[in-house]
Design a protein around this motif. Sequence first.
Motif, mmCIF file in Angstrom:
data_model
loop_
_atom_site.group_PDB
_atom_site.id
_atom_site.type_symbol
_atom_site.label_atom_id
_atom_site.label_comp_id
_atom_site.label_asym_id
_atom_site.label_seq_id
_atom_site.Cartn_x
_atom_site.Cartn_y
_atom_site.Cartn_z
ATOM 1 N N ILE A 227 72.259 44.887 34.883
ATOM 2 C CA ILE A 227 73.409 45.829 35.118
ATOM 3 C C ILE A 227 74.608 45.209 34.958
ATOM 4 O O ILE A 227 75.392 45.879 34.179
ATOM 5 N N VAL A 228 74.709 44.209 35.589
ATOM 6 C CA VAL A 228 76.166 43.411 35.546
ATOM 7 C C VAL A 228 76.130 42.956 34.010
ATOM 8 O O VAL A 228 77.224 42.904 33.278
ATOM 9 N N SER A 229 75.236 42.173 33.319
ATOM 10 C CA SER A 229 75.367 41.585 32.148
ATOM 11 C C SER A 229 75.406 42.509 30.777
ATOM 12 O O SER A 229 75.656 42.217 29.792
ATOM 13 N N ARG A 230 74.795 43.897 30.899
ATOM 14 C CA ARG A 230 74.502 44.727 29.754
ATOM 15 C C ARG A 230 75.072 45.986 30.167
ATOM 16 O O ARG A 230 75.226 46.781 29.044
ATOM 17 N N ARG A 231 75.526 46.491 31.093
ATOM 18 C CA ARG A 231 76.130 47.732 31.474
ATOM 19 C C ARG A 231 77.216 47.830 31.895
ATOM 20 O O ARG A 231 77.895 48.870 31.896
ATOM 21 N N ILE A 232 78.039 46.771 32.402
ATOM 22 C CA ILE A 232 79.346 46.551 32.510
ATOM 23 C C ILE A 232 80.101 45.776 31.914
ATOM 24 O O ILE A 232 79.625 44.598 31.330
ATOM 25 N N ASN A 233 81.367 45.964 31.437
ATOM 26 C CA ASN A 233 82.463 45.478 30.746
ATOM 27 C C ASN A 233 82.439 43.942 31.242
ATOM 28 O O ASN A 233 82.654 43.597 32.272
ATOM 29 N N PRO A 234 82.307 43.001 30.130
ATOM 30 C CA PRO A 234 82.339 41.573 30.720
ATOM 31 C C PRO A 234 83.638 41.095 31.342
ATOM 32 O O PRO A 234 83.775 39.881 31.909
ATOM 33 N N HIS A 235 84.628 41.990 30.977
ATOM 34 C CA HIS A 235 85.803 41.550 31.578
ATOM 35 C C HIS A 235 86.160 42.340 33.032
ATOM 36 O O HIS A 235 87.296 42.127 33.669
ATOM 37 N N THR A 236 85.080 43.075 33.583
ATOM 38 C CA THR A 236 84.968 43.642 34.910
ATOM 39 C C THR A 236 84.288 43.005 35.670
ATOM 40 O O THR A 236 83.256 42.578 35.690
ATOM 41 N N PRO A 237 84.875 42.244 36.848
ATOM 42 C CA PRO A 237 84.222 41.562 37.859
ATOM 43 C C PRO A 237 83.216 42.288 38.798
ATOM 44 O O PRO A 237 83.535 43.513 39.266
ATOM 45 N N ALA A 238 82.135 41.805 38.536
ATOM 46 C CA ALA A 238 80.893 42.349 39.394
ATOM 47 C C ALA A 238 79.820 41.354 39.772
ATOM 48 O O ALA A 238 79.702 40.728 38.905
ATOM 49 N N VAL A 239 78.931 41.749 40.686
ATOM 50 C CA VAL A 239 77.965 40.885 40.873
ATOM 51 C C VAL A 239 76.700 41.623 41.652
ATOM 52 O O VAL A 239 76.884 42.558 42.346
ATOM 53 N N ILE A 240 75.607 41.491 41.267
ATOM 54 C CA ILE A 240 74.292 41.765 42.102
ATOM 55 C C ILE A 240 73.478 40.591 42.450
ATOM 56 O O ILE A 240 72.907 39.914 41.277
ATOM 57 N N SER A 241 73.275 40.109 43.512
ATOM 58 C CA SER A 241 72.192 39.089 43.806
ATOM 59 C C SER A 241 71.285 39.371 44.845
ATOM 60 O O SER A 241 71.426 40.303 45.668
ATOM 61 N N ILE A 242 70.079 39.276 44.488
ATOM 62 C CA ILE A 242 68.818 39.404 45.236
ATOM 63 C C ILE A 242 68.721 38.111 46.058
ATOM 64 O O ILE A 242 68.594 36.760 45.382
ATOM 65 N N THR A 243 68.916 37.984 47.319
ATOM 66 C CA THR A 243 68.697 36.849 48.068
ATOM 67 C C THR A 243 67.593 36.468 49.079
ATOM 68 O O THR A 243 67.378 35.584 49.724
ATOM 69 N N GLU A 244 66.816 37.562 49.168
ATOM 70 C CA GLU A 244 65.710 37.520 50.267
ATOM 71 C C GLU A 244 64.551 38.249 49.496
ATOM 72 O O GLU A 244 64.620 39.383 48.893
ATOM 73 N N VAL A 245 63.198 37.737 49.503
ATOM 74 C CA VAL A 245 62.042 38.198 48.771
ATOM 75 C C VAL A 245 60.987 37.671 49.990
ATOM 76 O O VAL A 245 60.786 36.690 50.307
ATOM 77 N N HIS A 246 60.148 38.958 50.539
ATOM 78 C CA HIS A 246 58.903 38.750 51.400
ATOM 79 C C HIS A 246 57.936 39.604 50.756
ATOM 80 O O HIS A 246 57.895 40.573 50.510
ATOM 81 N N SER A 247 56.704 38.723 50.832
ATOM 82 C CA SER A 247 55.398 39.273 50.296
ATOM 83 C C SER A 247 54.175 38.591 50.474
ATOM 84 O O SER A 247 54.268 37.370 50.245
ATOM 85 N N GLY A 248 53.067 39.303 50.666
ATOM 86 C CA GLY A 248 51.849 38.194 50.609
ATOM 87 C C GLY A 248 51.587 37.508 52.071
ATOM 88 O O GLY A 248 52.494 37.399 52.596
ATOM 89 N N THR A 249 50.117 37.301 52.166
ATOM 90 C CA THR A 249 49.816 36.405 53.238
ATOM 91 C C THR A 249 49.018 35.302 52.925
ATOM 92 O O THR A 249 48.912 34.319 53.404
ATOM 93 N N THR A 250 48.308 35.376 51.626
ATOM 94 C CA THR A 250 47.625 34.244 51.139
ATOM 95 C C THR A 250 47.208 34.305 49.812
ATOM 96 O O THR A 250 47.721 35.201 48.912
#
Length: 392
Positions: A227-250
């Motif tokens: 989204i940020v790297s290909r859909r938004i003008n490179p001169h426009t500040p924006a960020v999407i960060s995934i910071t937490e992931v949870h799944s599975g038990t074994t």
Amino acid sequence: MQKKIIQDNTIAAMTSWRREFHQCPEVGMEEKLTSKKIETILKSMPVDEVVTAIAGTGVVAVIKGKHPSKQGNNYRAIGLRADIDALPLQENGTPFYKSKHPGIMHACGHDGHMAMLLGATQELAHSRDFAGNVYAIFQPGEEGFFGAQKMIEEGLFDRFPMDAIFGMHGWPDLPLGEFGLAPGAIMANSDELYITITGKGGHGAQPHHSPDPIVALSELILSLQTIVSRRINPHTPAVISITEVHSGTTHNIIPATARLSGTARSLSSDVREFLKASIFQIAEGIAAIHNVKIDINYVYGYPVTINSERETTLCKEVISSIISHPQQLHYPVPASLGGEDFSYFAEKVPACYIHLGIGTPSPLHHPDFDFPDEALAIGAKYWITLARTLLA
């Protein structure tokens, strides 16, 4: 001989206060000990009034100048704000004043912010060499708890009417004693996203029987970065960060669900809405491809912090008067994609929020972070000079 802006005893007191705050950090809206200590310190000063329990743990000190404020004055009252909460983070550092509260530390420098404003309050209360009122605002719950908004809802600006409000934050990216500011957007809106992917649990050896939420999660994380790297003008500040992931038990079970969370940041409402819409669009496509269900809870956080033009110009002039070299002023400094609930104050009255260089090796929100005591006098000097200049 020119009188010193800040006295040696105040500098020593700020260092002591800062380290005491650092030892006893409290998370947002639970700053009871911190609030009580602020109240005690303020009541030891010749301030006119100390008001407590605004938004629970917020404190405001009133300092009235000894000169009358005239109707024609540009400013008859201003607010100076410091945030008081800490972060839910275990401290790694080894100062003798290390946090005594396990899992909580002042990793964002709010201990320094409090000490600087207390020091400025002490000097202004003793001299009172200004016209009008200074309100020293100690705000709870900045770290995601909407403390500024709650203070406003409880009548901050009705009880303490002010012509402008000012904020300051210690900034590791700038060398010690340097300043950064800019008109317009200075801090970003900071939204939260919580995503749940639901597939069908099953045996790890038979993935063809079980739509796999982990595969969908993996593709979603990578796709969101486009989204940020290909859909938004490179001169426009924006960020999407995934910071937490949870799944599975074994190791041999395909889980039924996977969860992830993160943040979306930008500097305008248009880009903010574009980020949100793109997240939902991409998630819908991945859900269809992998035969899973994707639910998104998109939570609007703090809005963009906007510095008003006039107040920023005045703050720039004040900074220029207290620095040794023009290179110590970074103007206009690039806006940060960090969030700041000072934005709510700036929506109500003209405002300016600046960065104070502290040059620390560790960044904000890091377990090794420690606000440098050497910066306290610099920040307090700025507050004092700002008040005296605007309320001249």
